[in-house]
Every structure is written in C-alpha cells, then in structure tokens.
Design a protein around this motif. Structure first.
Motif, PDB file in Angstrom:
ATOM      1  N   ARG A 132       0.809  -1.229   0.000  1.00 30.76           N
ATOM      2  CA  ARG A 132       0.000   0.000   0.000  1.00 30.76           C
ATOM      3  C   ARG A 132       0.835   1.269   0.000  1.00 30.76           C
ATOM      4  N   LEU A 133       2.145   1.131   0.111  1.00 29.91           N
ATOM      5  CA  LEU A 133       2.997   2.328   0.223  1.00 29.91           C
ATOM      6  C   LEU A 133       3.294   2.900  -1.166  1.00 29.91           C
ATOM      7  N   ILE A 134       2.292   3.579  -1.708  1.00 31.17           N
ATOM      8  CA  ILE A 134       2.405   4.114  -3.064  1.00 31.17           C
ATOM      9  C   ILE A 134       2.281   5.635  -2.982  1.00 31.17           C
ATOM     10  N   PRO A 135       3.180   6.375  -3.632  1.00 30.59           N
ATOM     11  CA  PRO A 135       3.067   7.828  -3.553  1.00 30.59           C
ATOM     12  C   PRO A 135       1.864   8.356  -4.340  1.00 30.59           C
ATOM     13  N   SER A 136       1.363   9.508  -3.932  1.00 32.40           N
ATOM     14  CA  SER A 136       0.319  10.181  -4.715  1.00 32.40           C
ATOM     15  C   SER A 136       1.018  10.968  -5.841  1.00 32.40           C
ATOM     16  N   PRO A 137       0.262  11.463  -6.824  1.00 34.89           N
ATOM     17  CA  PRO A 137       0.915  12.190  -7.925  1.00 34.89           C
ATOM     18  C   PRO A 137       1.758  13.362  -7.409  1.00 34.89           C
ATOM     19  N   SER A 138       2.971  13.475  -7.910  1.00 39.90           N
ATOM     20  CA  SER A 138       3.886  14.550  -7.499  1.00 39.90           C
ATOM     21  C   SER A 138       3.719  15.726  -8.460  1.00 39.90           C
ATOM     22  N   ARG A 139       4.477  16.794  -8.237  1.00 31.33           N
ATOM     23  CA  ARG A 139       4.403  17.930  -9.167  1.00 31.33           C
ATOM     24  C   ARG A 139       4.784  17.487 -10.575  1.00 31.33           C
ATOM     25  N   PHE A 140       5.738  16.566 -10.692  1.00 33.76           N
ATOM     26  CA  PHE A 140       6.093  16.068 -12.031  1.00 33.76           C
ATOM     27  C   PHE A 140       4.876  15.416 -12.704  1.00 33.76           C
ATOM     28  N   ASP A 141       4.133  14.577 -11.956  1.00 29.79           N
ATOM     29  CA  ASP A 141       2.989  13.870 -12.562  1.00 29.79           C
ATOM     30  C   ASP A 141       1.912  14.860 -13.015  1.00 29.79           C
ATOM     31  N   LYS A 142       1.736  15.906 -12.199  1.00 30.61           N
ATOM     32  CA  LYS A 142       0.715  16.912 -12.552  1.00 30.61           C
ATOM     33  C   LYS A 142       1.151  17.691 -13.800  1.00 30.61           C
ATOM     34  N   PHE A 143       2.446  17.979 -13.865  1.00 32.63           N
ATOM     35  CA  PHE A 143       2.990  18.647 -15.051  1.00 32.63           C
ATOM     36  C   PHE A 143       2.757  17.761 -16.278  1.00 32.63           C
ATOM     37  N   ALA A 144       3.106  16.471 -16.137  1.00 35.38           N
ATOM     38  CA  ALA A 144       2.998  15.544 -17.271  1.00 35.38           C
ATOM     39  C   ALA A 144       1.548  15.469 -17.748  1.00 35.38           C
ATOM     40  N   ALA A 145       0.621  15.387 -16.797  1.00 34.19           N
ATOM     41  CA  ALA A 145      -0.799  15.280 -17.167  1.00 34.19           C
ATOM     42  C   ALA A 145      -1.210  16.512 -17.978  1.00 34.19           C
ATOM     43  N   GLN A 146      -0.800  17.698 -17.512  1.00 31.61           N
ATOM     44  CA  GLN A 146      -1.201  18.925 -18.210  1.00 31.61           C
ATOM     45  C   GLN A 146      -0.510  19.045 -19.580  1.00 31.61           C
ATOM     46  N   LEU A 147       0.781  18.705 -19.608  1.00 31.35           N
ATOM     47  CA  LEU A 147       1.515  18.762 -20.870  1.00 31.35           C
ATOM     48  C   LEU A 147       0.850  17.864 -21.908  1.00 31.35           C
ATOM     49  N   LEU A 148       0.444  16.672 -21.486  1.00 27.09           N
ATOM     50  CA  LEU A 148      -0.077  15.698 -22.438  1.00 27.09           C
ATOM     51  C   LEU A 148      -1.497  16.046 -22.887  1.00 27.09           C
ATOM     52  N   THR A 149      -2.257  16.703 -22.031  1.00 27.14           N
ATOM     53  CA  THR A 149      -3.617  17.048 -22.453  1.00 27.14           C
ATOM     54  C   THR A 149      -3.689  18.428 -23.103  1.00 27.14           C
ATOM     55  N   GLN A 150      -2.867  19.388 -22.581  1.00 28.52           N
ATOM     56  CA  GLN A 150      -3.021  20.763 -23.078  1.00 28.52           C
ATOM     57  C   GLN A 150      -1.869  21.235 -23.962  1.00 28.52           C
ATOM     58  N   GLY A 151      -0.856  20.411 -24.158  1.00 30.34           N
ATOM     59  CA  GLY A 151       0.229  20.795 -25.060  1.00 30.34           C
ATOM     60  C   GLY A 151       1.361  21.546 -24.392  1.00 30.34           C
ATOM     61  N   SER A 152       1.091  22.198 -23.257  1.00 26.18           N
ATOM     62  CA  SER A 152       2.175  22.822 -22.500  1.00 26.18           C
ATOM     63  C   SER A 152       1.733  22.975 -21.049  1.00 26.18           C
ATOM     64  N   SER A 153       2.692  23.252 -20.177  1.00 27.13           N
ATOM     65  CA  SER A 153       2.349  23.393 -18.770  1.00 27.13           C
ATOM     66  C   SER A 153       3.441  24.182 -18.068  1.00 27.13           C
ATOM     67  N   ASP A 154       3.040  25.034 -17.130  1.00 28.70           N
ATOM     68  CA  ASP A 154       4.064  25.711 -16.323  1.00 28.70           C
ATOM     69  C   ASP A 154       4.020  25.232 -14.872  1.00 28.70           C
ATOM     70  N   ILE A 155       3.471  24.046 -14.646  1.00 27.86           N
ATOM     71  CA  ILE A 155       3.462  23.493 -13.280  1.00 27.86           C
ATOM     72  C   ILE A 155       4.904  23.278 -12.809  1.00 27.86           C
ATOM     73  N   LEU A 156       5.805  22.900 -13.732  1.00 26.59           N
ATOM     74  CA  LEU A 156       7.235  22.882 -13.390  1.00 26.59           C
ATOM     75  C   LEU A 156       7.858  24.159 -13.952  1.00 26.59           C
ATOM     76  N   ASN A 157       8.767  24.764 -13.196  1.00 26.85           N
ATOM     77  CA  ASN A 157       9.418  25.960 -13.719  1.00 26.85           C
ATOM     78  C   ASN A 157      10.436  25.575 -14.798  1.00 26.85           C
ATOM     79  N   ARG A 158      11.020  26.571 -15.429  1.00 30.16           N
ATOM     80  CA  ARG A 158      11.892  26.318 -16.571  1.00 30.16           C
ATOM     81  C   ARG A 158      13.106  25.447 -16.203  1.00 30.16           C
ATOM     82  N   THR A 159      13.716  25.745 -15.057  1.00 28.13           N
ATOM     83  CA  THR A 159      14.887  24.951 -14.635  1.00 28.13           C
ATOM     84  C   THR A 159      14.494  23.485 -14.456  1.00 28.13           C
TER      85      THR A 159
END
Ligand code: HEC
Ligand code: HEC
Length: 438
Positions: free
Chosen positions: A224-251
């Motif tokens: 049961r020790l599974i992480p919840s979505p991290s900032r990377f996962d949220k970025f990936a979800a937005q990038l893949l659905t909306q084409g771009s995302s600024d959930i992660l900064n440029r660096t």
C-alpha cells in the motif's frame, strides 16, 4: 564612440533574446512526450494491477495489511525488544533512514532503501537476493545485525499477542508451548540451531508456515505504500492534455529534458517507468563495503535460487510453480555484467531519502550527480586483486561498467537536481497507516 553604441545595441539585443528565450515555454517532441507519459504514475486502480504479488494470496487483503502494519512497528519482533522494521524504514524519511549504514542490533552492511513502490519490483535487496516482497521480510527478522530474532520466538509471539487477527486471515495456529523458546536453522547461535534440529519436521513446518505468513502480512502492508501524484505527474498530465504546462518551472523542465535524453543525461536508460527504475541490476562502480565477499547481483541471484522461501518453496502460495516462477527460473545467474551490479533504486521521493547509494556514500543529490559526470569506479585496483585472490567466484573484476562519464556542465547538474526534487509527494494513504497503530 560608434563602437560603444554598437556594443550597447548588440548587448541589448542579446539580452532581449535571452529574456524572450527564458519566457518561451520549452518545446517537447513527440518522442519526449511519449517518454514523459511512460514516467507518469497511473491512477491507483491501474497501478494496483501492476503489483507483483507472486506467492502471496493475501497481498491485497485489508486485514492482512493491518496485521502487517502492527508487525512493521512492533519492537517485540526483535532480540532486544527495541528494533522494528520502522527503525530503518521511517515513514518521515520516505521509508528509508538517514544513516549511511543502517543500525539495528548492530550496524548493517548496507544503506536502507526506500520502500515506496517496492511492490512493483520482482527482486529485493540491493543484490536481489529475495524474489518476493514476503520472502524479503524474513531476512531482516533473523539477521543478527537487524532484528536478531528467530522464527520460533516470532511464531510464539504471533500465537499469543496476535492470535485472533492471525487466525481470521490464515486459519488455526498452534500455541507452540511444547517447544523451546528460541530456534532457527539460520543462526550463529549454536543453541538456537540445536533447538531447531531437535524439533520434528511437522513442528519445523508449522513454524516456517507462520514465519512465511508474517512476511506475507508485512508485504500486504508494504504493497500500500504508493506515492500520490507529485508535481512532475501533474505537469505531465497537463503537458499531455493541453500541449504545455508551467506546473514545473523552466529549470525543472530543463532538468527533465536532460533526464530523458538518451545522449545527454542518459538517466532514462536505467531509471524508467513510473517508479523510475528498470528493476534491473547495473554496474555503476559504487563500492560494496562488504568487499571482498560481496559481489552484488552475482551473489544475490545464487542466494535467491537456493532460498528456502523462494517462489518454488512449499511456503510460496503459488498454484502452478511452472508458470508462476518464471522470473526465478529464467533469471540470469552468471556473466560479468552481474558482478558488482546493484539494483536500480526508485527515484520517487528521492529528496527525502539521503544519503544515497547502496553504501550510503553520497550525502546529497549534487554528490550523486557529480559522480555521474566522472563515473569513476569507487573500486581500486587493489580491491580487484584481493577479490581475485580470496573469492571462490572466479573471473572477478570491475571491467564491466554500465555507465560512462557524462559531459554535463554545473548548470545542468542544478537543472537535473531541480527535476529530481519534483518527484516527491505524500504517500497515498490516510495518516493512520503511516504510524504505529493504537
Ligand atoms: C537495521 C535496519 C533494518 C531493519 C530493522 C529492517 N530493514 Fe529493511 N533494509 C535495510 C537495509 C540496510 C536494506 C538493504 C540490505 C541489502 O540490500 O543488503 C533493506 C532492504 C529492505 C527491502 C528491499 C527493498 C528493495 O527495493 O529492494 C525491503 C522491502 C525491506 N528492507 C523491508 C523491511 C521490513 C518489512 C522489515 C521488518 C521486518 C525491515 N526491512 C527491517 C535495513 C533494515
Ligand atoms: C546504467 C544504469 C544507470 C544510469 C544510466 C543512471 N543510473 Fe542512477 N542508479 C543506478 C544504480 C544501479 C544505482 C544504485 C547504485 C548503487 O547503490 O550501487 C543508482 C542510483 C541513483 C541515485 C541514488 C538513489 C538512492 O536511493 O540511493 C540517484 C539519485 C540516481 N541514481 C540518479 C540518476 C540520474 C539523475 C541519472 C542520469 C544523470 C542516473 N541516475 C543514471 C543506475 C543508473
């Protein structure tokens, strides 16, 4: 004067270009997007379908997970009543611990790995000497440096302290009252070994069965020790659905680009999939403090093949060993590439689990990344020589290395570290699961 004006104009133009460049979202190719999609944590239902639970029919049973949680935090499962799994796998440290080499009854020989996502792996320990999560748990319980307990002591504890919970899951348990207090076939304590040899085969089998079920309950908890979505996962979800995302900064995005680049960072070669591991064993040249005895996967697979609790053992609840133990049956057990090879660890919640590597030799991520730019083996020529002389395993050498020095500038190392820090998130469980239950 004219020169000065030209200079100012050129510098100004460059400055603006740099400014615009910084503002522009990074662009991602179709290949990069596909790779990013493969690193994303799936939804919980899909994830659970990928748990590897060979030989453990109670892996998703809530009662077994609850019993496993109690056992995980219980100091009585030890020689000195002071060590539990949580001593070295602390919830606040990503289920690893802050020591370079973990300390139980005494100091162990390796660094404690994170348990996040452990249930998705086919092999356990840095050298893969256990072929299931339930069999893994039986190692530390009887290891003299870890819990220092013995299986009869533990079976008796279950038969008294945990009897109702155990019976509700696994059926009737004997009280073992007619047996000595301490016994196991695996100990440097001659008294414990003699006690084991004097037991009937039926009693030995009954104790082994309870011992294996302790491992299966602990595995149900750890599954049961599974992480919840991290900032990377949220970025990936937005990038893949909306084409771009600024959930992660440029660096952070530049770090991700390096991480998935086959030429530049090359991390993706080994750290791939939602837990950022290929579940394989690779030679990075990180030194095993157990030299000259330890030799990584080459030693680990030999132990797994001979283990009394492996997939083919009578304690593995597999229906058909010929179809369910293929991972063990087909595991590679010889070859230079196994020598000094260690398990590729997950990078989930990596910011919480310092120090790093199987010997805990790097205090922070910058040191790990710096190592990859040099990729100079920690082994010296003398180590290799002494290994040749003393080991029964022939052809020992660290001539096989799976990595080569990366040409990365210090700015790129900062970008990579920034990306690694986006992989941290809370565990996807109610807090009551993450501490000693009442
Ligand atoms: C004294 C510290 C200590 C204790 C206590 C301890 N562990 Fe560990 N654990 C370690 C170390 C160190 C390793 C790596 C050992 C190796 O690879 O040789 C490890 C490895 C593991 C792994 C393998 C993870 C992987 O991905 O390969 C799991 C799972 C695990 N421990 C679970 C447990 C459970 C369950 C318990 C309680 C029964 C427990 N540990 C008790 C220190 C400890
Ligand atoms: C050839 C396979 C391979 C490649 C390529 C690779 N790694 Fe690793 N990585 C490993 C292995 C194996 C370990 C564990 C080594 C050990 O402890 O002996 C590891 C350990 C780590 C750790 C420490 C994890 C921990 O819990 O201790 C980090 C962080 C890490 N790698 C990040 C990276 C990054 C970032 C890159 C790209 C720059 C990268 N790795 C490239 C195989 C690889």
């Amino acid at each position: 004067m004219l020169r000065i004006i030209i200079c100012i104009l050129v510098l100004g133009a460059l400055g603006w270009a740099g400014f615009f460049n910084r503002q522009q979202p990074l662009s991602w190719s179709d290949n990069e997007r596909a790779t990013i999609a493969s690193l994303r944590l799936a939804d919980e239902k899909t994830l659970l379908q990928n748990v590897i639970h060979t030989g453990n029919t109670v892996w998703d049973d809530v009662a077994a997970a609850k019993l496993g949680q109690q056992l995980f935090f219980d100091n009585q499962l030890s020689k000195n009543q002071a060590v539990s799994c949580a001593t070295c796998h602390q919830p606040s440290e990503g289920f690893a611990d802050p020591q370079a080499l973990s300390i139980g009854i005494s100091t162990t020989k390796r660094h404690s790995p994170s348990l996040l996502g452990a249930a998705f792996s086919p092999w356990f320990f840095w050298d893969g000497r256990a072929d299931s999560l339930w069999a893994q748990a039986l190692g530390p319980l009887e290891d003299p440096a870890e819990h220092g307990a013995n299986r009869l002591q533990l079976a008796k504890l279950i038969a008294t302290k945990y009897k109702p919970q155990y019976q509700a899951i696994f059926g009737p348990i004997s009280d073992f009252n007619h047996l000595a207090s301490h016994a196991t076939p695996l100990s440097d304590n001659p008294l414990w070994r003699n006690n084991w040899q004097r037991m009937s085969v039926t009693d030995q089998d009954a104790v082994n069965q309870v011992f294996a079920n302790i491992g299966k309950s602990l595995a149900a908890y750890q599954s049961r020790l599974i992480p919840s979505p991290s900032r990377f996962d949220k970025f990936a979800a937005q990038l893949l659905t909306q084409g771009s995302s600024d959930i992660l900064n440029r660096t952070e995005q530049q770090g991700l680009k390096l991480f998935i680049s086959e030429e530049k960072g090359q991390c993706i070669r080994c750290h791939n999939g939602p837990f950022l591991t290929n579940n394989d064993f690779q030679v990075t040249g990180i030194k095993d403090p157990r030299l000259p005895l330890g030799s990584g996967r080459l030693e680990g697979i030999t132990i797994a093949l001979n283990s009394e609790f492996n997939c083919r053992s009578p304690y593995s609840s597999t229906q058909d060993k010929d179809t369910e133990c293929l991972e063990l049956d087909y595991a590679k057990s010889s070859g230079d590439e196994l020598n000094f090879a260690f398990k590729v660890p997950t990078l989930r919640n990596i910011s919480q689990t310092a120090p790093y590597m199987h010997n805990g030799s790097f205090d922070n991520l910058q040191q790990v990344l710096h190592f990859y730019t040099r990729a100079k083996s920690q082994y010296s020529d003398t180590d290799v020589e002494s290994k040749r002389d003393t080991s029964t395993l022939s052809k020992q050498s660290v001539t096989h290395l799976d990595i080569e020095p990366l040409a990365l500038a210090s700015e790129q190392l900062i970008q990579l570290e920034a990306f690694l820090n986006t992989l941290t998130s809370p565990i996807n469980l109610d807090d009551t699961w993450l501490k000693k239950p009442n």
